[in-house]
Design a protein around this motif. Sequence first.
Motif, PDB file in Angstrom:
ATOM      1  N   SER A  57      25.394  45.032  19.608  1.00 46.29           N
ATOM      2  CA  SER A  57      24.807  46.217  18.824  1.00 46.29           C
ATOM      3  C   SER A  57      23.644  46.041  18.179  1.00 46.29           C
ATOM      4  CB  SER A  57      26.129  46.541  18.087  1.00 46.29           C
ATOM      5  OG  SER A  57      25.934  45.743  16.817  1.00 46.29           O
ATOM      6  N   VAL A  58      22.955  47.380  17.828  1.00 45.17           N
ATOM      7  CA  VAL A  58      21.826  47.242  16.955  1.00 45.17           C
ATOM      8  C   VAL A  58      21.867  46.621  15.752  1.00 45.17           C
ATOM      9  CG1 VAL A  58      20.735  49.111  18.324  1.00 45.17           C
ATOM     10  CG2 VAL A  58      21.975  49.596  16.336  1.00 45.17           C
ATOM     11  N   LEU A  59      23.425  46.613  14.914  1.00 41.92           N
ATOM     12  CA  LEU A  59      23.569  46.206  13.914  1.00 41.92           C
ATOM     13  C   LEU A  59      23.487  44.626  13.893  1.00 41.92           C
ATOM     14  CD1 LEU A  59      26.465  48.304  12.398  1.00 41.92           C
ATOM     15  CD2 LEU A  59      24.050  48.651  11.896  1.00 41.92           C
ATOM     16  N   ALA A  60      23.935  44.119  15.024  1.00 42.44           N
ATOM     17  CA  ALA A  60      23.973  42.625  15.207  1.00 42.44           C
ATOM     18  C   ALA A  60      22.243  42.382  15.282  1.00 42.44           C
ATOM     19  CB  ALA A  60      24.581  42.308  16.492  1.00 42.44           C
ATOM     20  N   VAL A  61      21.573  43.090  16.083  1.00 40.41           N
ATOM     21  CA  VAL A  61      20.149  42.730  16.164  1.00 40.41           C
ATOM     22  C   VAL A  61      19.498  42.830  14.914  1.00 40.41           C
ATOM     23  CG1 VAL A  61      18.042  43.482  17.192  1.00 40.41           C
ATOM     24  CG2 VAL A  61      19.928  43.746  18.513  1.00 40.41           C
ATOM     25  N   ALA A  62      19.667  43.664  14.121  1.00 41.46           N
ATOM     26  CA  ALA A  62      19.236  43.947  12.712  1.00 41.46           C
ATOM     27  C   ALA A  62      19.428  42.550  11.674  1.00 41.46           C
ATOM     28  CB  ALA A  62      19.462  45.000  12.028  1.00 41.46           C
ATOM     29  N   ALA A  63      20.843  41.970  12.031  1.00 40.06           N
ATOM     30  CA  ALA A  63      21.413  41.015  11.173  1.00 40.06           C
ATOM     31  C   ALA A  63      20.483  39.603  11.488  1.00 40.06           C
ATOM     32  CB  ALA A  63      22.791  40.979  11.488  1.00 40.06           C
ATOM     33  N   VAL A  64      20.546  39.587  12.983  1.00 40.36           N
ATOM     34  CA  VAL A  64      19.759  38.453  13.307  1.00 40.36           C
ATOM     35  C   VAL A  64      18.383  38.375  12.964  1.00 40.36           C
ATOM     36  CG1 VAL A  64      19.010  37.048  15.360  1.00 40.36           C
ATOM     37  CG2 VAL A  64      21.315  38.016  15.350  1.00 40.36           C
ATOM     38  N   ALA A  65      17.684  39.608  12.975  1.00 39.74           N
ATOM     39  CA  ALA A  65      16.220  39.746  12.439  1.00 39.74           C
ATOM     40  C   ALA A  65      16.226  39.325  11.216  1.00 39.74           C
ATOM     41  CB  ALA A  65      15.813  41.269  12.817  1.00 39.74           C
ATOM     42  N   ARG A  66      16.955  39.697  10.335  1.00 38.28           N
ATOM     43  CA  ARG A  66      17.196  39.584   8.969  1.00 38.28           C
ATOM     44  C   ARG A  66      17.282  37.813   8.628  1.00 38.28           C
ATOM     45  NH1 ARG A  66      22.299  41.260   6.988  1.00 38.28           N
ATOM     46  NH2 ARG A  66      22.887  39.111   7.826  1.00 38.28           N
ATOM     47  N   ASP A  67      18.457  37.441   9.370  1.00 39.45           N
ATOM     48  CA  ASP A  67      18.646  36.023   9.385  1.00 39.45           C
ATOM     49  C   ASP A  67      17.530  34.878   9.776  1.00 39.45           C
ATOM     50  OD1 ASP A  67      21.069  36.992   8.046  1.00 39.45           O
ATOM     51  OD2 ASP A  67      22.130  36.264   9.826  1.00 39.45           O
ATOM     52  N   GLU A  68      16.772  35.461  10.674  1.00 37.55           N
ATOM     53  CA  GLU A  68      15.766  34.471  11.445  1.00 37.55           C
ATOM     54  C   GLU A  68      14.505  34.952  10.862  1.00 37.55           C
ATOM     55  OE1 GLU A  68      16.098  32.109  12.982  1.00 37.55           O
ATOM     56  OE2 GLU A  68      18.383  32.276  13.762  1.00 37.55           O
ATOM     57  N   ASP A  69      14.290  35.921   9.916  1.00 39.90           N
ATOM     58  CA  ASP A  69      13.188  36.195   9.007  1.00 39.90           C
ATOM     59  C   ASP A  69      11.987  36.451  10.088  1.00 39.90           C
ATOM     60  OD1 ASP A  69      11.420  36.544   6.696  1.00 39.90           O
ATOM     61  OD2 ASP A  69      11.008  34.604   6.402  1.00 39.90           O
ATOM     62  N   VAL A  70      11.982  37.380  11.103  1.00 39.75           N
ATOM     63  CA  VAL A  70      11.150  37.320  12.052  1.00 39.75           C
ATOM     64  C   VAL A  70       9.949  38.448  11.722  1.00 39.75           C
ATOM     65  CG1 VAL A  70      12.752  37.127  13.907  1.00 39.75           C
ATOM     66  CG2 VAL A  70      12.320  39.460  12.981  1.00 39.75           C
ATOM     67  N   ASP A  71       8.991  38.285  12.255  1.00 42.75           N
ATOM     68  CA  ASP A  71       7.720  39.256  12.286  1.00 42.75           C
ATOM     69  C   ASP A  71       7.954  40.357  12.923  1.00 42.75           C
ATOM     70  OD1 ASP A  71       6.210  37.647  10.300  1.00 42.75           O
ATOM     71  OD2 ASP A  71       6.244  36.021  12.145  1.00 42.75           O
ATOM     72  N   ALA A  72       8.713  40.346  14.168  1.00 44.44           N
ATOM     73  CA  ALA A  72       8.757  41.330  15.142  1.00 44.44           C
ATOM     74  C   ALA A  72       9.967  41.224  15.908  1.00 44.44           C
ATOM     75  CB  ALA A  72       7.688  41.546  16.069  1.00 44.44           C
ATOM     76  N   VAL A  73      10.570  42.509  16.546  1.00 46.97           N
ATOM     77  CA  VAL A  73      11.720  42.442  17.389  1.00 46.97           C
ATOM     78  C   VAL A  73      11.293  42.792  18.909  1.00 46.97           C
ATOM     79  CG1 VAL A  73      14.051  43.193  17.777  1.00 46.97           C
ATOM     80  CG2 VAL A  73      13.222  42.956  15.453  1.00 46.97           C
ATOM     81  N   VAL A  74      11.595  42.308  19.901  1.00 48.94           N
ATOM     82  CA  VAL A  74      11.486  42.862  21.100  1.00 48.94           C
ATOM     83  C   VAL A  74      13.023  42.940  21.579  1.00 48.94           C
ATOM     84  CG1 VAL A  74      10.878  42.259  23.457  1.00 48.94           C
ATOM     85  CG2 VAL A  74       9.386  41.510  21.737  1.00 48.94           C
ATOM     86  N   LEU A  75      13.087  44.434  22.009  1.00 51.41           N
ATOM     87  CA  LEU A  75      14.486  44.830  22.483  1.00 51.41           C
ATOM     88  C   LEU A  75      14.424  45.288  23.773  1.00 51.41           C
ATOM     89  CD1 LEU A  75      17.326  45.309  21.415  1.00 51.41           C
ATOM     90  CD2 LEU A  75      16.696  47.573  20.982  1.00 51.41           C
ATOM     91  N   ALA A  76      15.046  44.501  24.738  1.00 48.48           N
ATOM     92  CA  ALA A  76      15.273  44.905  26.095  1.00 48.48           C
ATOM     93  C   ALA A  76      16.566  46.095  26.165  1.00 48.48           C
ATOM     94  CB  ALA A  76      15.828  43.762  26.929  1.00 48.48           C
TER      95      ALA A  76
END
Length: 146
Positions: A57-76
Motif C-alpha cells: 500500500s501507499v501507507l507502507a511506502v510512506a512508512a518505509v520512506a520515513r523510516d529510511e529517511d530518504v531524499d526521494a521516492v521512485v514508485l513503480a
Amino acid sequence: MSGFLRGFGGRVERGRVLVAALGAPGQEGEAPDRPGAVPRHLRDAGFEVIVAGAVPSVLAVAAVARDEDVDAVVLAVGAGRHDAVGELMSALRDEDLSVPVVVATTGDGAAAPSSITAEVAVLSPDAGPAEVVGALERAISGAGDR
C-alpha cells in the motif's frame, strides 16, 4: 535531508532513494515484483538506493520512506494504478515528509494521468539510464526550492 551531495563513510553520495513497486507481485494491474533497471541506473550514478520491492500500500511506502529517511521516492505503478500517486503524496504529507516522487510506469501506463502533478516526475517503461538519473536529479534539486 540536508543536501543533494552528502558524505557518508568517506564516500560522496548524491542522495538516498527509495524504490518501491506498488502491489503484490503478479496481481493484475499492479507493478511487477521487481523494479527493473531503475535501482541499478541510480546506483551507477552514485545514489544510495533502498529497494523495497513490492509494497502492499501507499501507507507502507510512506512508512518505509520515513523510516529510511530518504531524499526521494521512485514508485513503480502499473496501468490503472495512477490513483495511487495522489494517495502517496497525501501519505507522505501525513508523515511530515516533503520528498519528491518519481513515478516509473509499467506496461501501457506510460501516459501521465490527471493525478500526477508538477511535483511528480514520470518515467516511461523504456527510460534509459540518462533519463532515470536526470529525472531524479531534477526532482531532488527542485525539492530544495520548495
